[in-house]
Design a protein around this motif. Structure first.
Motif, PDB file in Angstrom:
ATOM      1  N   PHE A  34     -45.590   2.720 -20.593  1.00 18.34           N
ATOM      2  CA  PHE A  34     -46.425   1.525 -20.720  1.00 18.34           C
ATOM      3  C   PHE A  34     -47.390   1.392 -19.543  1.00 18.34           C
ATOM      4  CE2 PHE A  34     -46.806  -2.956 -19.369  1.00 18.34           C
ATOM      5  CZ  PHE A  34     -47.572  -3.444 -20.426  1.00 18.34           C
ATOM      6  N   SER A  35     -46.898   1.622 -18.315  1.00 17.29           N
ATOM      7  CA  SER A  35     -47.743   1.438 -17.135  1.00 17.29           C
ATOM      8  C   SER A  35     -48.882   2.446 -17.089  1.00 17.29           C
ATOM      9  CB  SER A  35     -46.896   1.543 -15.862  1.00 17.29           C
ATOM     10  OG  SER A  35     -46.270   2.809 -15.774  1.00 17.29           O
ATOM     11  N   LEU A  36     -48.625   3.709 -17.488  1.00 21.04           N
ATOM     12  CA  LEU A  36     -49.690   4.716 -17.472  1.00 21.04           C
ATOM     13  C   LEU A  36     -50.756   4.403 -18.520  1.00 21.04           C
ATOM     14  CD1 LEU A  36     -50.736   7.365 -16.276  1.00 21.04           C
ATOM     15  CD2 LEU A  36     -49.444   8.590 -18.048  1.00 21.04           C
ATOM     16  N   VAL A  63     -45.445  12.846 -15.935  1.00 23.45           N
ATOM     17  CA  VAL A  63     -45.294  11.582 -15.210  1.00 23.45           C
ATOM     18  C   VAL A  63     -43.947  10.944 -15.517  1.00 23.45           C
ATOM     19  CG1 VAL A  63     -46.177   9.233 -14.984  1.00 23.45           C
ATOM     20  CG2 VAL A  63     -47.766  11.157 -15.043  1.00 23.45           C
ATOM     21  N   LEU A  64     -43.550  10.973 -16.796  1.00 26.48           N
ATOM     22  CA  LEU A  64     -42.257  10.394 -17.179  1.00 26.48           C
ATOM     23  C   LEU A  64     -41.109  11.109 -16.480  1.00 26.48           C
ATOM     24  CD1 LEU A  64     -42.712   9.785 -21.029  1.00 26.48           C
ATOM     25  CD2 LEU A  64     -42.846   8.115 -19.178  1.00 26.48           C
ATOM     26  N   LEU A  65     -41.147  12.444 -16.524  1.00 25.61           N
ATOM     27  CA  LEU A  65     -40.079  13.219 -15.895  1.00 25.61           C
ATOM     28  C   LEU A  65     -40.034  12.964 -14.389  1.00 25.61           C
ATOM     29  CD1 LEU A  65     -37.857  15.356 -16.090  1.00 25.61           C
ATOM     30  CD2 LEU A  65     -39.625  17.112 -15.796  1.00 25.61           C
ATOM     31  N   LEU A  66     -41.218  12.957 -13.778  1.00 25.16           N
ATOM     32  CA  LEU A  66     -41.295  12.753 -12.335  1.00 25.16           C
ATOM     33  C   LEU A  66     -40.732  11.387 -11.938  1.00 25.16           C
ATOM     34  CD1 LEU A  66     -42.336  13.888  -9.629  1.00 25.16           C
ATOM     35  CD2 LEU A  66     -44.523  12.797 -10.106  1.00 25.16           C
ATOM     36  N   LYS A  67     -41.127  10.336 -12.651  1.00 27.16           N
ATOM     37  CA  LYS A  67     -40.670   8.988 -12.311  1.00 27.16           C
ATOM     38  C   LYS A  67     -39.173   8.814 -12.568  1.00 27.16           C
ATOM     39  CE  LYS A  67     -44.946   6.332 -12.555  1.00 27.16           C
ATOM     40  NZ  LYS A  67     -45.579   5.085 -12.991  1.00 27.16           N
ATOM     41  N   LEU A  68     -38.682   9.390 -13.674  1.00 26.95           N
ATOM     42  CA  LEU A  68     -37.258   9.265 -13.964  1.00 26.95           C
ATOM     43  C   LEU A  68     -36.409   9.914 -12.875  1.00 26.95           C
ATOM     44  CD1 LEU A  68     -37.042   9.861 -17.825  1.00 26.95           C
ATOM     45  CD2 LEU A  68     -36.838   7.704 -16.590  1.00 26.95           C
ATOM     46  N   VAL A  69     -36.846  11.097 -12.407  1.00 28.54           N
ATOM     47  CA  VAL A  69     -36.104  11.790 -11.350  1.00 28.54           C
ATOM     48  C   VAL A  69     -36.110  10.969 -10.063  1.00 28.54           C
ATOM     49  CG1 VAL A  69     -36.078  13.826  -9.852  1.00 28.54           C
ATOM     50  CG2 VAL A  69     -36.470  14.089 -12.303  1.00 28.54           C
ATOM     51  N   VAL A  70     -37.302  10.442  -9.705  1.00 27.84           N
ATOM     52  CA  VAL A  70     -37.413   9.650  -8.478  1.00 27.84           C
ATOM     53  C   VAL A  70     -36.577   8.374  -8.593  1.00 27.84           C
ATOM     54  CG1 VAL A  70     -38.974   8.296  -7.039  1.00 27.84           C
ATOM     55  CG2 VAL A  70     -39.655  10.557  -7.832  1.00 27.84           C
TER      56      VAL A  70
END
Length: 647
Positions: A34-36, A63-70
């Motif tokens: 949603f944010s992207l 972006v989804l994968l990166l944010k979920l990992v972080v």
């Protein structure tokens, strides 16, 4: 399964935790997506150009994968949203900064998406951060509102007024809101600081100052007043308690922060107001590092270890991790209970219970040579004035001979520190007990000060709640319905709490160089009649109406007021604002030893007349108007006679 049984069946915590984390994972996926998309939409006025969609669809999975990992790495899947707080919000901020930095690295340096507007990254960060915070705060608000609609909250809640509006008071307010079983609602704060009046903390207003308390309670149906302000003075606290008693309002107080484990504050720590709260002073500031330096890893011996002062010394010393702790005590049962208590609280501490008598020189020497203590606290003494007047020989034997045995043994084995516990009754004494304590002080002061042992004395007043003190006596009399007996309407005493006295002892033990007498700044003396009245009020009764107070007259050896200084003693400040050091009068070591030998010879002969005369010679300020009856004389000798030592 019956409905009632099913309702009582606890849910599986492992399964519940997995479900919760899975839901949080999907939530983070939705927020990141949603944010992207919203960031691109806002950048292009809600109309994303067609030629950008391939780049967006290519970028979205990364972006989804990166944010979920972080988010997972930084603990965003942990914690309970219902308790979201400022530290949680800061962690969310950090996680979004790291994730956005990763998006920049991917888009600019890996994929070289030069057509990607930089503002999209900023908008994506802001939308993602604000959404994650907003949802969590919304969950907390809805949960708290739902609690107020439950059956337990529909019942009448106690209306609470909190004295203080600082961090402690605000923590109490939050706990009341989060605990549905407390049935308490905070109406407002009152604060000693006039400048805080009208301000709002956690949605609760500061209604006024302590002067406004009666007016506030008059306008509102207050059921409970909680004192959560450590700077409230004893006089102010007495006024609060008296007001609550008069108006049938419950009152509670939070103990000092130092008494609460790990500095955490909870409503569970609230307790009834005690007498020491009304008579006490601000907490003593301790140089913990300095105390730790001379106690940690050291061999420590405490005489009178199971007494009021001795047992508290043992408890506080144990916290500093001594190498071992020798508990020197001649009362078997109290020593047994103290050992069990300390073994439970400090399982790793080496405890040595020594069933010994300070009057037994051979036993004292054996214990000291075996355990070779480096720090000695001498708290063993006979302390009851009327009992001492009747049994002077035994009191001299214990308080003087016993002290000499302990001091000599400390010097013989080269102990580093020796601390003598003394009393304000040693100043211009009017009784045998005070005189013997003064002789003990003189013996400690007369010893050489250039050796390895630093012998110091700590002199303080009465201790609240010690065995046989006025507090337990008054409490028992009140429980029986009275009367409460006070010797004289004008009698005053200096008071302190047991922990306060022991803190002074520990601090003074590492300050002295030998021969000093340390004195606590004990504030103003307290009238015993006032103490009796406060105790009756704290019991929920009215003095002179529900409980009578009667006057019995001064007892043998008792004086109206205690003093702190002997003529010739000056007083100087120390590095500690609550401790003073006396410029003590010096005594010849040889002369004091010679005079004490004469005392012990009189004890061996049982010559009480000579014993009293020698005490008078050693302590010229010893003055009494009482006749000391020879109750310990041999049969047929001195019966009914006395020695008048009045000047």
């Amino acid at each position: 399964m019956p409905k009632e049984t099913a309702a009582r069946t606890p849910r599986n915590p492992v399964f519940y935790n997995r479900v919760r984390k899975t839901l949080i994972l999907f939530f983070h996926l939705l927020v990141a997506s949603f944010s992207l998309l919203l960031a691109f939409s806002l950048r292009y006025d809600l109309q994303i150009p067609t030629e950008l969609w391939p780049s967006i669809l290519e970028m979205l999975p990364v972006v989804l994968l990166l944010k979920l990992v972080v988010f997972r790495t930084m603990g965003m899947a942990d914690g309970w949203w219902r308790y979201v707080s400022i530290p949680d919000l800061l962690q969310i901020l950090k996680a979004n900064v790291v994730a956005s930095f990763g998006v920049v690295l991917y888009a600019v340096f890996i994929r070289e998406m030069n057509n990607l507007p930089r503002s999209v990254i900023i908008l994506d960060f802001l939308v993602c951060f604000m959404t994650m915070i907003g949802v969590r705060v919304l969950v907390r608000i809805l949960r708290e509102q739902r609690r107020q609609l439950t059956k337990s909250y529909r019942r009448k809640k106690k209306s609470v007024l909190v004295v203080g509006s600082g961090i402690v008071a605000q923590t109490i307010v939050r706990e009341m809101r989060e605990n549905p079983k407390m049935l308490k609602a905070v109406l407002g704060f009152i604060d000693r600081d006039q400048g805080r009046k009208g301000k709002v903390f956690n949605g609760i207003p500061v209604l006024g100052t302590l002067d406004d308390m009666a007016k506030i309670c008059g306008k509102n149906d207050i059921d409970l007043i909680i004192v959560a302000e450590s700077s409230v003075q004893p006089k102010e606290l007495r006024n609060i308690v008296a007001f609550c008693k008069e108006n049938k309002i419950e009152s509670k107080i939070l103990p000092a922060m130092g008494d609460i484990i790990s500095g955490q504050v909870s409503l569970q720590h609230c307790r009834e107001v005690r007498l020491e709260d009304l008579l006490g002073r601000p907490p003593i500031r301790l140089d913990v590092e300095e105390i730790n330096n001379y106690l940690h890893g050291k061999r420590v011996l405490v005489t009178g270890a199971a007494g009021s002062i001795g047992s508290e010394i043992c408890r506080q010393v144990a916290q500093f991790g001594p190498g071992n702790l020798v508990m020197f005590e001649n009362a078997e049962t109290p020593l047994f209970h103290l050992e069990n208590e300390l073994r439970e609280k400090f399982p790793g501490l080496s405890l040595i219970p020594s069933l010994s008598d300070i009057r037994d020189q051979t036993r004292v020497s054996q214990v000291f040579k075996k355990h070779r203590p480096q720090v000695v606290f001498h708290a063993a003494a006979y302390k009851h004035v009327p009992m001492s007047e009747i049994n002077p020989v035994q009191v001299v034997k214990n308080n003087v001979l016993g002290t000499r045995n302990i001091i000599d043994a400390s010097f013989d084995i080269g102990a580093e520190h020796f601390v003598l516990i003394s009393t304000d009754k040693a100043v211009n004494p009017t009784n045998i007990m005070g005189t013997t304590k003064r002789v003990a002080e003189m013996y400690a002061q007369s010893l050489p000060r250039n050796g390895s042992t630093k012998a110091t004395t700590v002199r303080f007043g009465n201790v609240l709640g010690s065995h046989g003190s006025v507090i337990p006596i008054f409490r028992e009399q009140i429980l029986k319905g009275g009367p409460v007996t006070v010797t004289h309407p004008e009698i005053t005493r200096f008071f302190m709490t047991i922990p306060e006295a022991v803190q002074l002892v520990l601090q003074a033990g590492c300050m002295g160089y030998g021969g000093e007498i340390f004195l606590l700044d004990m504030g103003e003396p307290v009238k015993i009649i006032r103490l009796a009245e406060e105790m009756i009020r704290l019991s929920g009764r009215r003095p002179y109406e529900d409980i009578e107070i009667t006057f019995t007259g001064l007892r043998a050896g008792e004086k109206l007021f205690e003093e702190l200084l002997i003529d010739g003693e000056g007083i100087k400040p120390t590095v500690h604002e609550k401790i003073r050091v006396l410029e003590a009068t010096s005594s010849s070591c040889g002369l004091v030893k010679e005079e004490t030998e004469l005392l012990f010879e009189a004890i061996r002969r049982g010559d009480q007349v000579e014993l009293i005369r020698l005490l008078k010679n050693m302590v010229p300020e010893f003055h009494t108007t009482q006749n000391l009856v020879h109750s310990e004389s041999k049969p047929g000798e001195g019966t009914g006679k006395g020695i008048n030592l009045s000047n």
